[in-house]
Design a protein around this motif. Structure first.
Motif, short mmCIF file in Angstrom:
data_model
loop_
_atom_site.label_atom_id
_atom_site.label_comp_id
_atom_site.label_asym_id
_atom_site.label_seq_id
_atom_site.Cartn_x
_atom_site.Cartn_y
_atom_site.Cartn_z
N UNK A 135 -28.11 9.50 -22.26
CA UNK A 135 -26.23 9.49 -22.56
C UNK A 135 -25.47 9.48 -21.28
N UNK A 136 -24.34 9.05 -22.03
CA UNK A 136 -23.56 9.23 -20.73
C UNK A 136 -22.89 10.13 -20.56
N UNK A 137 -22.29 11.03 -21.97
CA UNK A 137 -21.59 11.80 -21.82
C UNK A 137 -22.23 12.98 -20.81
N UNK A 138 -23.09 12.99 -20.91
CA UNK A 138 -23.70 14.09 -20.07
C UNK A 138 -23.41 13.68 -18.66
N UNK A 139 -23.71 12.42 -17.80
CA UNK A 139 -23.49 11.75 -16.64
C UNK A 139 -21.84 12.69 -16.87
N UNK A 140 -20.93 12.25 -17.34
CA UNK A 140 -18.94 12.68 -17.17
C UNK A 140 -19.33 13.88 -17.04
N UNK A 141 -19.78 14.99 -17.76
CA UNK A 141 -19.64 16.17 -18.72
C UNK A 141 -20.12 17.54 -17.30
N UNK A 142 -21.64 16.59 -16.98
CA UNK A 142 -21.90 17.10 -15.55
C UNK A 142 -21.46 17.67 -14.49
N UNK A 143 -20.81 16.32 -14.19
CA UNK A 143 -20.61 15.41 -12.89
C UNK A 143 -18.72 16.22 -12.98
N UNK A 144 -17.92 16.19 -14.24
CA UNK A 144 -16.39 16.13 -14.24
C UNK A 144 -16.75 18.81 -14.06
N UNK A 145 -17.81 18.60 -14.66
CA UNK A 145 -17.88 20.48 -14.71
C UNK A 145 -18.47 20.79 -12.94
N UNK A 146 -18.90 20.31 -12.76
CA UNK A 146 -19.83 20.44 -10.95
C UNK A 146 -18.13 20.45 -10.23
N UNK A 147 -17.77 19.35 -9.82
CA UNK A 147 -16.94 18.88 -9.30
C UNK A 147 -15.65 20.60 -9.40
#
Length: 479
Positions: A135-147
């Motif tokens: 799931x690509x929303x996992x990629x975007x969600x984790x990246x945005x929150x970590x950043x």
């Protein structure tokens, strides 16, 4: 009246894009235009929009040339060793891939620029997510929150703004916050672990050779389907979780975000034989990138100027022939157009929201409704308010418009302004997914995820991360 209309305008925008009734670009333009007319200031619409565009033009220029620069770096193979290293670590394990996403995003975020972080993180991780049908929303969600957690670095923006607005030293704000921010980052890694386990459970055993592993039983299949719904928004479809690598759990249903699979499958981020590779220039490209990021952190020149020069050098050295340069620019033109167009559309939204006075009225209404009994707890109040307010407005608007008011209210009850400044950083994990942050459009554009899907998936996790930082700060005693 302006307060009510301001909240209604923002709510209307969020509802329409999350329900996919309008595209983000159209909603960012048409909704504020409508509300500008409703508040009786339609005659000033042009002034508001031009002012908003003027404020965001440097950001748009920075993103345009940053996309070209990092696009060329991806083309020539600069990040291929990173991808191969992550691949060896992850071993086709979704859990390791999601945790690796969090770690990579956190490390790259040390440069203080969200757009750079998202470009590098998505460039490295996107091929793995696509190849394993994660799931690509996992990629975007984790990246945005970590950043978002790492965005609080003194050179990242928010801390410097808080220090400037309250006439404080950035070190006095940031250094005591490190333990609380470390707890926030730990929360992101824990979230990545949980989501990675869900992805592993949903997809089953994976491999890179195309061999699917059958599900052990019908119960596992049902659980995988349930987890998929949790991850993707109750079946609305947010990730690329096609059935190619699962047992019958997904039933062959493609729940892509709307991007054409043919285009996605053509992504050659890991192709070791692509024509654009420049192995003889690897160390030049690495040195150029390190130099660019160093100058960016030192703020030697304005960021748009640095990326403009970097993009020109990268194109000229790696592709001396004019036709090859045109090909590379054309190859990344879609991303450039989408991101820059979204930035200018956001300029309409912010221009109207600020120009009509709706932001100011909303902020003063919120501050004015704080009970007197909460005066001695203005640090807690500021931390809680920072979560929605940094999502609903730009960092400049929040730190220069709202934080001084909160600090003044806190000072009347003996609260040190530095505590208010620290508390104001709490909302940054959610802020990085705001539609008013241009970098988020780089993230979703490169990952081919709809903004509404990203928002629906990420908001709850980012808000929870912000609360972890706030609670840690309260327990440590720095807020």
């Amino acid at each position: 009246m302006l307060t009510i209309l301001g909240f209604v305008m923002i709510a209307t925008f969020l509802v329409l894009i999350m329900m996919k009734k309008m595209s983000p670009m159209a909603a960012l333009v048409l909704i504020p235009v409508l509300f500008c007319v409703l508040v009786g200031k339609g005659a000033h619409l042009g002034d508001y929009v031009i002012k908003g565009i003027g404020d965001l033009a440097p950001t748009a220029a920075m993103l345009m040339f940053a996309i070209i620069f990092f696009g060329v770096m991806i083309d020539v193979g600069l990040f291929d060793p990173i991808v191969r290293g992550i691949l060896r670590f992850c071993k086709a394990d979704p859990l390791r891939i999601v945790v690796g996403t969090a770690v990579l995003a956190a490390i790259v975020s040390l440069d203080g620029d969200g757009s750079t972080t998202f470009m590098i993180t998505v460039s490295a991780m996107y091929p793995l997510y696509r190849r394993l049908k994660m799931s690509l929303v996992v990629l975007t969600g984790i990246a945005a929150t970590a950043n978002g957690v790492m965005n609080t670095l003194p050179w990242g923006g928010p801390t410097a703004r808080a220090a400037t607005a309250l006439k404080l030293d950035a070190g006095d704000i940031f250094v005591p916050m490190i333990p609380a921010l470390a707890c926030g980052l730990a929360a992101v890694f824990a979230l990545a672990y949980v989501l990675g386990r869900r992805e592993r459970k949903r997809l089953g055993a994976l491999s890179f050779d195309g061999a699917d592993q059958p599900a052990e039983n019908a119960v596992a299949t049902a659980e995988a389907e349930e987890t998929e719904q949790v991850l993707t928004g109750a079946g609305t479809g947010t990730g690329h979780a096609a059935a190619a690598r699962t047992a019958p759990a997904s039933g062959g249903t493609d729940i892509t975000t709307g991007a054409a699979d043919a285009a996605d499958d053509g992504f050659q981020g890991l192709d070791p034989h692509r024509a654009t590779l420049r192995p003889k220039l690897y160390w030049f490209n690495a040195a150029l990138t390190v130099a660019l990021l160093t100058l960016l952190i030192l703020q030697t020149l304005p960021i748009p100027v640095l990326f403009l020069i970097g993009a020109a050098l990268a194109l000229t050295v790696n592709f001396p022939q004019m036709n090859l340069q045109k090909e590379r620019i054309a190859a990344h033109a879609e991303n450039v157009l989408n991101v820059s167009g979204m930035v200018f559309a956001a300029a309409v939204f912010t221009g109207v929201l600020t120009g009509t006075g709706m932001v100011e009225h909303m902020a003063r209404w919120l501050v004015g409704n704080i009970p007197d009994a909460m005066g001695p707890h203005m640090g807690l109040v500021t931390g809680v308010l920072s979560i929605p307010l940094t999502y609903l407005m730009s960092n400049d608007g929040f730190y220069f418009g709202i934080v001084p008011i909160l600090a003044e209210a806190g000072a009347a009850h003996g609260i040190d302004p530095v505590e208010i400044a620290r508390a104001s950083l709490v909302g940054q994990p959610l802020h990085m997914s705001s539609p008013l942050v241009p970098a988020v459009f780089v993230l979703i554009g490169m990952a081919r995820v709809e903004f509404g899907d990203h928002t629906r998936f990420t908001m709850k996790w980012a808000a929870l991360t912000s609360l972890v930082v706030l609670c840690a700060g309260l327990l440590i005693g720095i807020i």
